[in-house]
Design a protein around this motif. Structure first.
Motif, short mmCIF file in Angstrom:
data_model
loop_
_atom_site.label_atom_id
_atom_site.label_comp_id
_atom_site.label_asym_id
_atom_site.label_seq_id
_atom_site.Cartn_x
_atom_site.Cartn_y
_atom_site.Cartn_z
N UNK A 199 0.79 -1.23 0.00
CA UNK A 199 0.00 0.00 0.00
C UNK A 199 0.82 1.28 0.00
N UNK A 200 2.09 1.19 0.17
CA UNK A 200 2.91 2.40 0.19
C UNK A 200 4.26 2.17 -0.46
N UNK A 201 4.70 3.14 -1.23
CA UNK A 201 5.99 3.04 -1.90
C UNK A 201 7.12 2.88 -0.88
N UNK A 202 6.99 3.52 0.29
CA UNK A 202 8.03 3.39 1.31
C UNK A 202 8.19 1.95 1.78
N UNK A 203 7.07 1.25 1.99
CA UNK A 203 7.15 -0.15 2.40
C UNK A 203 7.77 -1.00 1.30
N UNK A 204 7.33 -0.80 0.08
CA UNK A 204 7.83 -1.61 -1.04
C UNK A 204 9.34 -1.40 -1.20
#
Length: 190
Positions: A40-45
């Motif tokens: 759900x978030x680019x930071x997590x990916x």
């Protein structure tokens, strides 16, 4: 390429929710909600893929130890979040994980696998906490946690696959580190 397609297919299938015949009823399984959350978030990916890239860069035991350490500490952070314990600066910790992991790859210095495991594990607490505080009430905590752990593993494996082969410990590894760091800065200050 085949691994990437498989990971994408698993993600799509696992995040699908059942169609319900009655309006007003929404059933999202704990597993599907957990599996979908890391996407759900680019930071997590970026952080999850970077853990795999970093492990591939380090090689040997780090290939399994670094992702395993991350997932173990992420589960601890998830439990803390589900219990309602407050951890300060979670978003800052998540953003820092992307920037710092990218910088480590760009720097290109080797780490002992145990030290790398502890280091990425400290960032994993923030990621796990973010997953834990978004735990959907009424779902199974075990299914939800299993979902976000497996999704994170899939992203780690994607990073490992990207970092494997002749590019390991080469200029390509450093360039990917710079790219991750810049993407992390864009996410934070974008």
């Amino acid at each position: 390429m085949r691994l990437m397609r498989s990971i994408l297919a698993i993600g799509v299938v696992a995040s699908a929710t059942p169609a319900l015949a009655h309006t007003g009823q929404h059933l999202i399984s704990g597993f599907a909600a957990g599996f979908g959350h890391p996407f759900t978030g680019l930071d997590h990916i970026l952080a999850m893929v970077s853990v795999g890239l970093f492990a591939a860069f380090l090689g040997s035991r780090a290939i399994w130890a670094v992702p395993a350490g991350f997932i173990a500490m992420m589960l601890v952070g998830g439990a803390v979040g589900m219990m309602g314990v407050s951890i300060p600066a979670v978003e800052t910790g998540i953003a820092a994980s992307v920037i710092v992991l990218g910088a480590l790859m760009a720097w290109g210095r080797s780490w002992h696998p145990a030290a790398a495991m502890v280091f990425v594990g400290s960032f994993a607490l923030f990621h796990g906490y973010a997953h834990g505080i978004e735990f959907p009430g009424g779902s199974s905590a075990l299914a939800y946690s299993t979902g976000f752990a497996l999704a994170s593993l899939a992203l780690h494996l994607f990073g490992l696959a990207m970092g494997a082969g002749p590019t390991r410990q080469s200029q390509a590894s450093r360039i990917s580190g710079v790219a991750v760091t810049l993407a992390g800065l864009w996410v934070v200050f974008g």
